[in-house]
Design an enzyme around this catalytic site. Structure first.
Site, PDB file in Angstrom:
ATOM      1  N   ARG A 121      42.321 -31.444 -16.880  1.00 30.13           N
ATOM      2  CA  ARG A 121      41.241 -30.808 -17.634  1.00 30.13           C
ATOM      3  C   ARG A 121      41.376 -31.184 -19.101  1.00 30.13           C
ATOM      4  O   ARG A 121      42.491 -31.199 -19.636  1.00 30.13           O
ATOM      5  CB  ARG A 121      41.347 -29.289 -17.462  1.00 30.13           C
ATOM      6  CG  ARG A 121      40.085 -28.659 -16.953  1.00 30.13           C
ATOM      7  CD  ARG A 121      40.306 -27.240 -16.567  1.00 30.13           C
ATOM      8  NE  ARG A 121      40.531 -26.391 -17.738  1.00 30.13           N
ATOM      9  CZ  ARG A 121      40.713 -25.078 -17.673  1.00 30.13           C
ATOM     10  NH1 ARG A 121      40.724 -24.469 -16.511  1.00 30.13           N
ATOM     11  NH2 ARG A 121      40.897 -24.376 -18.759  1.00 30.13           N
TER      12      ARG A 121
ATOM     13  N   ARG B 270      37.819 -11.242 -23.000  1.00 27.79           N
ATOM     14  CA  ARG B 270      38.867 -11.908 -23.765  1.00 27.79           C
ATOM     15  C   ARG B 270      38.903 -11.464 -25.221  1.00 27.79           C
ATOM     16  O   ARG B 270      39.761 -11.909 -25.968  1.00 27.79           O
ATOM     17  CB  ARG B 270      38.563 -13.394 -23.775  1.00 27.79           C
ATOM     18  CG  ARG B 270      39.452 -14.259 -22.904  1.00 27.79           C
ATOM     19  CD  ARG B 270      38.853 -15.633 -23.016  1.00 27.79           C
ATOM     20  NE  ARG B 270      39.711 -16.716 -22.725  1.00 27.79           N
ATOM     21  CZ  ARG B 270      39.799 -17.323 -21.536  1.00 27.79           C
ATOM     22  NH1 ARG B 270      39.167 -16.840 -20.504  1.00 27.79           N
ATOM     23  NH2 ARG B 270      40.555 -18.377 -21.399  1.00 27.79           N
TER      24      ARG B 270
ATOM     25  N   ARG C 178      44.880 -22.801 -27.404  1.00 27.60           N
ATOM     26  CA  ARG C 178      44.448 -21.773 -26.445  1.00 27.60           C
ATOM     27  C   ARG C 178      45.411 -20.594 -26.451  1.00 27.60           C
ATOM     28  O   ARG C 178      45.002 -19.442 -26.356  1.00 27.60           O
ATOM     29  CB  ARG C 178      44.343 -22.369 -25.041  1.00 27.60           C
ATOM     30  CG  ARG C 178      43.089 -23.218 -24.873  1.00 27.60           C
ATOM     31  CD  ARG C 178      43.190 -24.143 -23.692  1.00 27.60           C
ATOM     32  NE  ARG C 178      43.297 -23.477 -22.427  1.00 27.60           N
ATOM     33  CZ  ARG C 178      43.829 -24.034 -21.331  1.00 27.60           C
ATOM     34  NH1 ARG C 178      44.312 -25.262 -21.380  1.00 27.60           N
ATOM     35  NH2 ARG C 178      43.868 -23.371 -20.201  1.00 27.60           N
TER      36      ARG C 178
ATOM     37  N   ARG D  75      49.192 -29.342 -14.740  1.00 25.97           N
ATOM     38  CA  ARG D  75      48.058 -28.949 -13.890  1.00 25.97           C
ATOM     39  C   ARG D  75      47.121 -30.125 -13.623  1.00 25.97           C
ATOM     40  O   ARG D  75      46.798 -30.893 -14.520  1.00 25.97           O
ATOM     41  CB  ARG D  75      47.304 -27.819 -14.584  1.00 25.97           C
ATOM     42  CG  ARG D  75      46.154 -27.283 -13.773  1.00 25.97           C
ATOM     43  CD  ARG D  75      45.848 -25.872 -14.119  1.00 25.97           C
ATOM     44  NE  ARG D  75      45.117 -25.743 -15.365  1.00 25.97           N
ATOM     45  CZ  ARG D  75      44.659 -24.579 -15.817  1.00 25.97           C
ATOM     46  NH1 ARG D  75      44.882 -23.477 -15.149  1.00 25.97           N
ATOM     47  NH2 ARG D  75      43.998 -24.528 -16.939  1.00 25.97           N
TER      48      ARG D  75
ATOM     49  N   LYS E 202      45.531 -16.829 -13.059  1.00 28.52           N
ATOM     50  CA  LYS E 202      44.331 -16.021 -12.768  1.00 28.52           C
ATOM     51  C   LYS E 202      43.418 -16.726 -11.775  1.00 28.52           C
ATOM     52  O   LYS E 202      42.934 -16.129 -10.823  1.00 28.52           O
ATOM     53  CB  LYS E 202      43.528 -15.741 -14.062  1.00 28.52           C
ATOM     54  CG  LYS E 202      44.297 -15.010 -15.143  1.00 28.52           C
ATOM     55  CD  LYS E 202      43.392 -14.646 -16.317  1.00 28.52           C
ATOM     56  CE  LYS E 202      42.816 -15.846 -17.047  1.00 28.52           C
ATOM     57  NZ  LYS E 202      43.771 -16.593 -17.864  1.00 28.52           N
TER      58      LYS E 202
END
Ligand code: ADP
Length: 224
Positions: free
Chosen positions: A167, A96, A178, A134, A21
Site C-alpha cells: 500500500r 479517529r 500515520r 504488509r 483492525k
C-alpha cells in the site's frame, strides 16, 4: 441502521495502524453476520474511482495525515443509513478524532444503538514491523505479512494469483506520519471512550493468532 432494535450493536474496532483492525473485521463480519465498514477502504475506493472525493483525499492519504472530519462523517452517516446495517455494524478506522467520536455517538443515540468499543493493544515495535511487511492483493483485498503470514508463492495471492502490492502509505516515512497522527489525534478518542463508554474493552492484539483474538472479541461482545 433504523431505530428500535435492542439487539443492534455498533462494534468499534479501535487501535493504531497495524494493530489488526482490518484482519479482525474480516473474520468478525463473517461470524457476527454484520457488515464491515472501513473508512480507509471507502476512501481508497473513491481514490481508485478518481471521483471528486477521491481527488480531494488522495494526497492527504498518501502523506499519512487524516482527511477532514466533515468528509468522513458524511460518508459514515450515509453508509450506516443503508438497510444492511439494520442488524448492527462493525466499524474499522472510525472514529479517529474527538469530533468524529461525537458525531458517531449522536448518530447511534438517535437510533438507540449500543456502542461497544474494543481496543486492540499492540506493542509499538511490532506495529512498525507489521506495517512494513504488509502486502495486499489488489483484486480480493486479502492481507498478507512477510513475517507472520506469507503467501504460499512469493509475491502472489493464494486465492486468485494476482500480484501483491505494498500500500502506498505502508512505506517507512508515511508509517511514521500515520503513527504520529494516531498519537496526536486518535489517542484522545481512546481516553474518551475509556472514560465514557460502559462497554469499553481492551484486548491484547500482539501475539495470539487472529482467530484466537477474534474469539476473545466475540466473547466480550456476547456472541460466542
Ligand atoms: P490504518 O488504520 O492502517 O492507518 P486505514 O485504511 O484505516 O489504515 O486508513 C488509511 C488512511 O485513510 C488514513 O491514514 C487516513 O488518511 C484516511 N482515513 C481513514 N479513516 C479515516 C478517518 N476516520 N478520519 C480521517 N482519515 C481517515
Amino acid at each position: 441502521m433504523s431505530a428500535g432494535n435492542n439487539s443492534q450493536v455498533a462494534l468499534v474496532l479501535f487501535g493504531p495502524p497495524g494493530s489488526g483492525k482490518g484482519t479482525q473485521a474480516k473474520i468478525l463480519q463473517a461470524s457476527l453476520g454484520i457488515p464491515h465498514v472501513s473508512t480507509g477502504d471507502m476512501l481508497r475506493e473513491h481514490v481508485q474511482a478518481d471521483d471528486e472525493i477521491g481527488r480531494e483525499v488522495k494526497a492527504i492519504m498518501q502523506s499519512g495525515r487524516l482527511v477532514p472530519d466533515d468528509l468522513v462523517n458524511r460518508l459514515i452517516e450515509k453508509r450506516i443509513s443503508r438497510p444492511d446495517t439494520d442488524g448492527g455494524v462493525l466499524l474499522d478506522g472510525y472514529p479517529r478524532t474527538l469530533e468524529q467520536a461525537d458525531k458517531l455517538t449522536g448518530l447511534l443515540r438517535a437510533r438507540g444503538v449500543a456502542e461497544v468499543v474494543v481496543h486492540l493493544r499492540v506493542d509499538y515495535n511490532k506495529i512498525i514491523a507489521r506495517l512494513s511487511g504488509r502486502r495486499q492483493c489488489p483484486k480480493c483485498g486479502t492481507l498478507y505479512n512477510l513475517a507472520s503470514n506469507p503467501p504460499k508463492t512469493e509475491g502472489v495471492c493464494d486465492r486468485d494469483g494476482a500480484r501483491l502490492i505494498v500500500r502506498e502509505d505502508d512505506r517507512e516515512p508515511v508509517i511514521r506520519q500515520r503513527l504520529e497522527a494516531y498519537e496526536r489525534q486518535t489517542r484522545p478518542v481512546l481516553d474518551y471512550f475509556a472514560r465514557t463508554c460502559p462497554r469499553f474493552y481492551e484486548v491484547e492484539g500482539g501475539d495470539a493468532a487472529p482467530e484466537t483474538i477474534a474469539a476473545e472479541i466475540r466473547r466480550l461482545v456476547g456472541k460466542s
